[in-house]
Design a protein around this motif. Structure first.
Motif, PDB file in Angstrom:
ATOM      1  N   TYR A 130       0.805  -1.213   0.000  1.00 41.83           N
ATOM      2  CA  TYR A 130       0.000   0.000   0.000  1.00 41.83           C
ATOM      3  C   TYR A 130       0.847   1.275   0.000  1.00 41.83           C
ATOM      4  CZ  TYR A 130      -4.209  -2.761   0.523  1.00 41.83           C
ATOM      5  OH  TYR A 130      -5.243  -3.636   0.299  1.00 41.83           O
ATOM      6  N   GLN A 131       2.120   1.135   0.233  1.00 49.63           N
ATOM      7  CA  GLN A 131       3.018   2.277   0.080  1.00 49.63           C
ATOM      8  C   GLN A 131       3.244   2.591  -1.400  1.00 49.63           C
ATOM      9  OE1 GLN A 131       6.492   0.997   2.264  1.00 49.63           O
ATOM     10  NE2 GLN A 131       5.821   1.981   4.178  1.00 49.63           N
ATOM     11  N   HIS A 132       3.067   1.581  -2.232  1.00 53.15           N
ATOM     12  CA  HIS A 132       3.296   1.748  -3.673  1.00 53.15           C
ATOM     13  C   HIS A 132       2.008   1.857  -4.484  1.00 53.15           C
ATOM     14  CE1 HIS A 132       7.658   1.137  -3.528  1.00 53.15           C
ATOM     15  NE2 HIS A 132       7.426   0.226  -2.594  1.00 53.15           N
ATOM     16  N   PHE A 133       0.939   1.207  -4.041  1.00 60.57           N
ATOM     17  CA  PHE A 133      -0.328   1.224  -4.763  1.00 60.57           C
ATOM     18  C   PHE A 133      -1.461   1.453  -3.769  1.00 60.57           C
ATOM     19  CE2 PHE A 133       2.602  -1.420  -7.178  1.00 60.57           C
ATOM     20  CZ  PHE A 133       2.508  -0.862  -8.441  1.00 60.57           C
ATOM     21  N   SER A 134      -2.343   2.374  -4.122  1.00 59.79           N
ATOM     22  CA  SER A 134      -3.431   2.715  -3.202  1.00 59.79           C
ATOM     23  C   SER A 134      -4.470   1.617  -3.086  1.00 59.79           C
ATOM     24  CB  SER A 134      -4.105   4.015  -3.664  1.00 59.79           C
ATOM     25  OG  SER A 134      -4.653   3.859  -4.979  1.00 59.79           O
ATOM     26  N   SER A 135      -4.535   0.752  -4.095  1.00 57.08           N
ATOM     27  CA  SER A 135      -5.532  -0.320  -4.104  1.00 57.08           C
ATOM     28  C   SER A 135      -5.136  -1.373  -5.123  1.00 57.08           C
ATOM     29  CB  SER A 135      -6.913   0.227  -4.457  1.00 57.08           C
ATOM     30  OG  SER A 135      -6.900   0.755  -5.773  1.00 57.08           O
ATOM     31  N   LYS A 136      -5.833  -2.492  -5.097  1.00 53.48           N
ATOM     32  CA  LYS A 136      -5.603  -3.524  -6.102  1.00 53.48           C
ATOM     33  C   LYS A 136      -5.997  -3.003  -7.481  1.00 53.48           C
ATOM     34  CE  LYS A 136      -6.798  -8.305  -7.317  1.00 53.48           C
ATOM     35  NZ  LYS A 136      -7.611  -9.499  -6.961  1.00 53.48           N
TER      36      LYS A 136
ATOM     37  N   GLU B 208      -4.496  -1.305 -13.095  1.00 54.42           N
ATOM     38  CA  GLU B 208      -4.324  -0.251 -14.096  1.00 54.42           C
ATOM     39  C   GLU B 208      -2.864  -0.155 -14.539  1.00 54.42           C
ATOM     40  OE1 GLU B 208      -6.077   3.529 -12.955  1.00 54.42           O
ATOM     41  OE2 GLU B 208      -7.547   2.463 -11.730  1.00 54.42           O
ATOM     42  N   GLU B 209      -1.950  -0.172 -13.577  1.00 51.47           N
ATOM     43  CA  GLU B 209      -0.531  -0.074 -13.918  1.00 51.47           C
ATOM     44  C   GLU B 209      -0.059  -1.318 -14.657  1.00 51.47           C
ATOM     45  OE1 GLU B 209       3.113   1.628 -14.402  1.00 51.47           O
ATOM     46  OE2 GLU B 209       1.262   2.544 -13.681  1.00 51.47           O
TER      47      GLU B 209
END
Length: 202
Positions: free
Chosen positions: A54-60, A65-66
């Motif tokens: 969660y430090q790198h992505f706000s959500s699954k 998307e990435e």
């Protein structure tokens, strides 16, 4: 080397955590499915904690998307890259889309199509990425059809897009890439009719 061995071979620790997460997503989302890949599985394979995730992505959803964006540009599937080859004629590039897909592990399907089906409208950000990519792909087909001398390049490009997407979906359902080979034959007929008509009118 077995896939489990490759997973164990991935580096651990904090350095490169974002890349490990994306590597795990690319493997698991495509081979096992987005919905089937839970956070525990994802973080285990990526060798990160949920806090690090969660430090790198706000959500699954943000990760999905990435993951899809990495299939754009130079990272596009090999079948789509066929449209940009400078060593082929426009006709060969159009047919190359089908030929490359048939030999590119296509039975697992298009990652964008798979994501759209699994999201089922519940992940707007994911749907936006999918829609943009599919529209860009169709425009690339139209542009190549125009180079090939089609009388109605937009019509031919759209027809080829429908043919390609439908064949890819059927190949995934059957676990067999023969629909893509059949689609290539049908595409050749469409292209020849469209371009011969142009030649005949000149």
């Amino acid at each position: 080397m077995e896939s489990s061995d490759r997973l164990q071979a991935q580096p651990c620790g904090g350095r490169g955590a974002r890349e490990r997460i994306l590597w795990a997503a690319a493997k698991l989302f495509y081979e096992e499915g987005i919905n089937a890949t839970g956070m525990n599985r994802l973080t285990e394979v990526a060798h990160v904690s949920k806090r690090t995730f969660y430090q790198h992505f706000s959500s699954k959803s943000a990760l999905v998307e990435e993951y899809l964006r990495r299939f754009e540009g130079d990272g596009a599937p090999r079948c789509e890259q066929a449209l940009s080859r400078t060593d082929l004629t426009p006709r060969e590039r159009l047919l190359g889309v089908f030929a490359e897909a048939a030999g590119d592990g296509a039975v697992r399907g298009c990652p964008f199509h798979n994501a759209a089906v699994e999201a089922a409208g519940s992940l707007p950000g994911v749907q936006e990425v999918v829609t943009r990519h599919k529209q860009d792909f169709a425009q690339h087909l139209i542009g190549t059809a125009r180079e090939a001398g089609a009388d109605d390049p937009e019509g031919l490009g759209r027809q080829l897009a429908v043919l390609f997407e439908g064949a890819g979906a059927l190949a995934t359902s059957l676990g067999d890439d023969s629909p893509l080979r059949d689609a290539r034959s049908a595409a050749a007929t469409l292209i020849d009719v469209a371009t011969r008509w142009t030649v005949g009118r000149r």
